[in-house]
Design an enzyme around this catalytic site. Structure first.
Site, short mmCIF file in Angstrom:
data_model
loop_
_atom_site.label_atom_id
_atom_site.label_comp_id
_atom_site.label_asym_id
_atom_site.label_seq_id
_atom_site.Cartn_x
_atom_site.Cartn_y
_atom_site.Cartn_z
N ASN A 185 20.53 2.50 -27.03
CA ASN A 185 20.85 1.08 -26.57
C ASN A 185 19.55 0.77 -25.15
O ASN A 185 20.62 1.80 -23.74
CB ASN A 185 22.91 0.99 -26.24
CG ASN A 185 23.33 -0.10 -26.27
OD1 ASN A 185 21.59 -1.13 -24.82
ND2 ASN A 185 23.93 -0.92 -25.90
N CYS A 187 23.89 -5.86 -20.32
CA CYS A 187 22.69 -5.73 -21.92
C CYS A 187 22.59 -7.60 -22.01
O CYS A 187 21.14 -7.68 -22.61
CB CYS A 187 23.46 -5.93 -22.82
SG CYS A 187 24.20 -3.70 -22.58
N HIS A 241 20.76 -7.97 -29.32
CA HIS A 241 20.92 -6.62 -27.94
C HIS A 241 20.80 -5.71 -29.87
O HIS A 241 21.54 -5.98 -30.68
CB HIS A 241 21.83 -6.90 -27.48
CG HIS A 241 22.62 -5.73 -26.70
ND1 HIS A 241 21.52 -4.93 -25.94
CD2 HIS A 241 23.02 -4.93 -26.75
CE1 HIS A 241 22.00 -4.10 -26.34
NE2 HIS A 241 23.61 -4.49 -25.90
O1 UT7 Z 1 25.81 -3.05 -25.48
C1 UT7 Z 1 27.03 -2.89 -24.66
C2 UT7 Z 1 27.71 -3.14 -25.16
N1 UT7 Z 1 28.05 -1.95 -26.17
C3 UT7 Z 1 28.86 -1.78 -27.37
O2 UT7 Z 1 28.46 -3.09 -27.80
C4 UT7 Z 1 29.64 -0.72 -27.69
C5 UT7 Z 1 30.56 -1.39 -29.00
N2 UT7 Z 1 31.62 -0.56 -29.47
C6 UT7 Z 1 30.93 0.59 -30.58
O3 UT7 Z 1 29.59 0.70 -30.70
C7 UT7 Z 1 31.69 1.82 -30.76
O4 UT7 Z 1 32.88 1.45 -30.72
C8 UT7 Z 1 31.02 3.48 -30.47
C9 UT7 Z 1 30.04 4.11 -31.46
C10 UT7 Z 1 30.77 3.87 -29.07
C11 UT7 Z 1 32.32 4.86 -31.20
O5 UT7 Z 1 32.07 4.20 -32.70
P1 UT7 Z 1 33.26 3.70 -33.06
O6 UT7 Z 1 33.85 3.46 -34.71
O7 UT7 Z 1 34.99 2.79 -32.62
O8 UT7 Z 1 34.48 5.00 -33.29
P2 UT7 Z 1 36.10 5.61 -32.56
O9 UT7 Z 1 35.85 5.47 -30.95
O10 UT7 Z 1 37.00 4.77 -32.93
O11 UT7 Z 1 36.08 7.11 -32.73
C12 UT7 Z 1 36.54 7.41 -34.16
C13 UT7 Z 1 36.33 8.91 -34.07
C14 UT7 Z 1 37.62 8.65 -32.94
O12 UT7 Z 1 37.98 10.42 -33.48
P3 UT7 Z 1 39.41 9.90 -34.38
O13 UT7 Z 1 40.40 9.84 -33.36
O14 UT7 Z 1 39.22 9.49 -35.49
O15 UT7 Z 1 39.13 12.11 -35.31
C15 UT7 Z 1 36.30 9.96 -31.94
O16 UT7 Z 1 37.22 10.60 -31.65
O17 UT7 Z 1 35.69 9.69 -33.76
C16 UT7 Z 1 35.52 9.90 -32.87
N3 UT7 Z 1 33.72 10.47 -31.84
C17 UT7 Z 1 32.60 10.38 -32.17
N4 UT7 Z 1 32.84 12.14 -33.11
C18 UT7 Z 1 31.47 12.49 -32.50
C19 UT7 Z 1 33.67 9.28 -31.17
N5 UT7 Z 1 32.34 9.26 -30.22
C20 UT7 Z 1 32.16 11.28 -30.76
C21 UT7 Z 1 31.30 10.99 -31.18
N6 UT7 Z 1 30.51 12.07 -32.02
N7 UT7 Z 1 30.00 10.94 -30.40
#
Ligand code: UT7
Length: 331
Positions: free
Chosen positions: A285, A115, A255
């Protein structure tokens, strides 16, 4: 001795035509438009069609850059392409683009910084210009993320998209253009955002394909924390180094990985919301493409005036991160 800085004399961007909305993704993985929008800010992304790759997007960007700068292809000295999704390991995407636009006097290379590919590319191009060795440097940030996305992995497949943008750099003696930069890297974060297979560590094999190791894997929560801290700190650092505050910045182009990361980083370094460029809703992204696309859109929409301070900041895999401070001047 008169010092030279590199100024951005043209910008351009390009995406594939095909749009994939969150509703389209709902049909592929267990996700929802509501979750994607509220957790990332993304509504849609562009995706390549069959037989389209990073060099095609880059060639379109390069052709637009030539028109906008008024340069002919043979006036380009160097082509730098930031990408983690080159068409091939070799030849480089830069070589393919060089041939496509017939830049007969150019040399160039691909630059792998995820990125931060466009920020690293601007820094490299700027150093080439300041050295006095080159007059016209083309820098492109591009990624075809769908080529390394696992559409069975909802943690990653909903956040990325395809697209790219670029700039032409030329020298100026008027102390504007890219006036400062701060680049960082911390390889201890490599394991948190990685494509494990297909390289020399784990060459392609039947097993590596069956294990889906050619797709990008991410520990989202860990990357999120580092991204907020890294992008906020480097932005604050470059401001204070130049005796500026968030109030002096006319436009902050971060970014575009997650709207929540952008909001938190901007708040931490004192840049008000109305000065932050956000287009993640339409593009997702695009990795090395995000800042290049956003800068090009900002120029196109006349959001930048001569004399404005524009701050570009990135964070990505590696970990790699950095900021570039531009004092804008197109004249
Ligand atoms: O560009 C390179 C650098 N990359 C980044 O900067 C990305 C950094 N990370 C992020 O942007 C976020 O961590 C994500 C968008 C990838 C994920 O968001 P989050 O708020 O950290 O979600 P999480 O992984 O903590 O998941 C929360 C909940 C989980 O369910 P439970 O365990 O709370 O029941 C996941 O299973 O959301 C669930 N979940 C989803 N639900 C629907 C995870 N992905 C999805 C999805 N759709 N796509």
């Amino acid at each position: 001795m008169v010092s030279i800085t590199a100024k951005i004399v043209a910008t351009a961007h390009s995406t594939p035509e095909k749009v994939m909305t969150n509703f389209d993704l709902e049909k592929i993985v267990d996700t929802s438009d509501e979750w994607i929008k509220s957790r990332t800010g993304i509504s849609q992304r562009y995706v390549v069609g069959n037989d389209e790759a990073s060099s095609d997007i880059s060639t379109s960007v390069a052709k637009k850059l030539l028109i906008k700068s008024g340069l002919s292809a043979d006036e380009i000295d160097v082509i730098i392409i930031g990408t983690v999704t080159p068409d091939h390991f070799t030849p480089s995407t830069a070589a393919i683009v060089q041939n496509n636009i017939k830049a007969s006097n150019a040399w160039g290379f691909d630059l792998s910084a995820a990125c931060s590919g466009y920020i690293y590319g601007l820094e490299t191009g700027s150093a080439f210009i300041r050295s006095g060795l080159y007059k016209n440097v083309m820098v492109i940030g591009v990624d075809t993320m769908t080529s390394i996305l696992d559409f069975q992995d909802r943690d990653t497949c909903v956040i990325f998209g395809d697209g790219g943008g670029g700039a032409i750099l030329q020298g100026t003696q008027n102390n504007h253009g890219i006036i400062d930069s701060l680049l960082h890297m911390d390889g201890s974060g490599g394991k948190y955002l990685i494509v494990p297979g297909g390289g020399s560590r784990l060459p392609a094999s039947k097993k590596s394909v069956e294990n889906r190791e050619h797709f990008i894997k991410q520990d989202g929560k860990t990357v999120f924390k580092h991204a907020v801290r890294g992008m906020a700190n480097v932005s604050a650092e470059i401001l204070s180094k130049n005796n500026l505050t968030g109030d002096d910045i006319s436009l902050f182009i971060p970014h575009q990985a997650n709207k929540r990361i952008i909001d938190a980083a901007a708040e931490k370094c004192g840049i008000s919301k109305d000065k932050v460029l956000i287009n993640i809703d339409r593009y997702g992204n695009t990795t090395a493409g995000t800042i290049a696309i956003a800068l090009s859109e900002a120029v196109e929409n006349k959001k930048i005036n001569d004399g404005d301070y524009v701050l570009l900041s990135s964070f990505g895999a590696g970990f790699t991160w950095g900021s570039i401070l531009v004092k804008w001047n197109l004249s």
